[in-house]
Scaffold this active site. Structure first.
Site, short mmCIF file in Angstrom:
data_model
loop_
_atom_site.label_atom_id
_atom_site.label_comp_id
_atom_site.label_asym_id
_atom_site.label_seq_id
_atom_site.Cartn_x
_atom_site.Cartn_y
_atom_site.Cartn_z
N HIS A 1 1.93 -4.12 -7.24
CA HIS A 1 1.20 -4.06 -5.80
C HIS A 1 0.28 -5.27 -5.76
O HIS A 1 -1.15 -5.17 -5.38
CB HIS A 1 0.51 -2.77 -5.86
CG HIS A 1 1.09 -1.34 -5.82
ND1 HIS A 1 2.41 -1.51 -5.03
CD2 HIS A 1 1.00 -0.30 -6.12
CE1 HIS A 1 2.73 -0.28 -4.93
NE2 HIS A 1 1.85 0.52 -5.53
N HIS B 1 -0.27 2.02 1.66
CA HIS B 1 -0.13 3.05 0.18
C HIS B 1 -0.77 4.22 0.58
O HIS B 1 -1.64 4.81 -0.36
CB HIS B 1 -0.74 2.14 -0.87
CG HIS B 1 -0.09 2.81 -2.11
ND1 HIS B 1 -0.45 4.29 -2.70
CD2 HIS B 1 0.71 2.58 -3.25
CE1 HIS B 1 0.46 4.41 -3.74
NE2 HIS B 1 0.74 3.35 -4.17
N GLU C 1 6.23 4.74 0.97
CA GLU C 1 5.86 3.29 1.26
C GLU C 1 6.86 2.54 1.73
O GLU C 1 8.15 2.59 0.97
CB GLU C 1 5.34 2.77 -0.09
CG GLU C 1 4.17 3.31 -0.74
CD GLU C 1 4.07 3.33 -2.17
OE1 GLU C 1 3.90 2.14 -2.72
OE2 GLU C 1 4.52 4.40 -2.72
#
Ligand code: BGC
Length: 401
Positions: A156, A227, A365
């Site tokens: 991420h 997210h 996502e």
């Protein structure tokens, strides 16, 4: 104006009568009492949700002001977003009885977001959503090294990523919030100055649309997503295991034990990962399947398409078993990471004084596939100078009785 203040007087009367039965969670951040909306609500009914207090998000982080921005529509749907990580903090939608329910799991003030205990709650993720193997990739023969912040891998966008920076925010009306962030050449190890613009838009059809745009001054890789952790029965209402999920995918990208794709696209049919037909999330989550062991549950990229679509395509639907809240996800992205909250461990105190219990929220996502910079067979995530990265995803809410 606070929605509750608009309640008709008759309902207000019911509220006053039942006030003594309300539990201690019926206080919002502003210290105001909250109440159930309908006349037949029992004393045990959860209170109608409200948006956290703006003041609880006003702070200075890294020399920049953080705040909470609220979008609303004519149906009383409201979305609250903070410019800290561009995070979706709350999304109030009516359940099957009309009661406003907050379907976003996370914190109701800025402090816990900034002071650790974070699991990317509601955040914009960049520069790269999901993992890059061993934190390395090459472009034109040059190897770039990124932080390894998830075991041996990069996750991420790195240690700070886009989820912990302050975005510039501009809200011109009730329906649109525009966030921009310029990431420096070399930030988190990625090449190129990247200018990103993310627009949150709430429509009168109860759709929350997220548009992502970016340009670069050097060849780079990019995979932006959001997210949000959802619980369609309401944040803090228990596990999501009885939610009914449907995903429009025939294949997924299987992973190794560190959750890096093997590079193959494998058929879902006949596996406990198949959600082609709506199925309870918990029905097969503990099956003895190696992929479920690696993910500690579902933590997999579903192949919606083999390349980015020019238009929005239906990706998934989810039904909250108790609330009747129905969410439809559509996207231009080729992949969808379905994560069943396997790493939530009850360590964080979330909204309403509850804990983020194991599997009490799920994420969907929309994205390009994990580790694409190292996977020549996956759709490309390279962005060149002169090109504009442009993609959108929509989360639409309605109810099923
Ligand atoms: C990943 C999970 C990770 C989670 C962190 C998801 O997108 O796939 O493996 O633990 O994000 O919140």
């Amino acid at each position: 104006m606070n929605l509750r203040l608009k309640l008709p007087l008759s309902i207000l009367g019911v509220f006053l009568l039942s006030l003594s039965a309300c539990n201690k969670n019926s206080q919002n951040q502003a210290g105001e009492s909250t109440t159930a909306q309908t006349a037949d609500s029992s004393a045990t009914a959860s209170p109608e949700a409200s948006i956290p207090a703006k003041a609880d998000f006003q702070s200075t982080v890294a020399g920049k002001q953080t705040d909470l921005y609220v979008l609303k529509n004519k149906n009383q749907v409201q979305a609250a977003i903070t410019n800290y990580g561009g995070r979706l903090v709350s999304l109030l939608v009516p359940d099957k009885s009309g009661k406003l329910t907050d379907v976003i799991v996370g914190f109701d003030q800025i402090k816990p977001f900034t002071e650790g205990g974070d699991t990317y709650f509601g955040a914009l993720i960049g520069r790269y959503g999901n993992r890059i193997a061993k934190g390395k990739f090459s472009l034109d023969g040059k190897t770039y090294t990124l932080a390894t912040n998830d075991g041996p891998n990069h996750l991420h966008g790195g240690k700070v990523g886009y989820s912990r920076v302050i975005w510039d925010a501009k809200q011109n009306n009730d329906s649109t919030l525009v966030l921009t962030y310029v990431s420096k050449d070399g930030e988190e190890g990625y090449p190129g100055t990247l200018t990103a613009k993310v627009t949150y838009r709430l429509s009168s059809a109860n759709e929350l649309r997220i548009d992502y745009e970016a340009t670069t001054d050097k060849k780079t890789v990019l995979n932006l997503t959001n997210h949000a952790y959802f619980n369609l029965n309401g944040a803090g209402s228990g596990t999501i295991l009885d939610h009914q999920l449907q995903i429009n995918a025939d294949r997924f990208t299987p992973v190794d034990s560190t959750l890096i794709p093997t590079g193959k696209l494998e058929a879902l049919a006949g596996t406990p990962l198949d959600f082609k037909n709506a199925t309870a999330i918990g029905a097969r989550i503990n099956d003895a399947h190696q992929q479920l062991k690696f993910g500690k549950g579902y933590d997999h990229n579903y192949v919606l398409a083999t390349q980015k679509s020019a238009t929005l395509k239906p990706a998934a639907t989810v039904l909250g078993d108790k609330s009747g809240i129905y969410m439809e996800v559509s996207t231009q992205e080729p992949g969808l990471q379905f994560y069943s909250g396997n790493f939530l461990a009850g360590k964080n105190q979330i909204k309403g004084g509850k804990q983020d219990e194991y599997r009490s929220a799920f994420c969907l996502e929309t994205q390009h596939f994990p580790d694409s910079p190292n996977q020549p067979n996956f759709p490309s995530t390279v962005l060149n100078p002169g090109q504009t990265y442009k993609t959108a995803s929509v989360y639409k809410f309605s109810v099923k009785q």
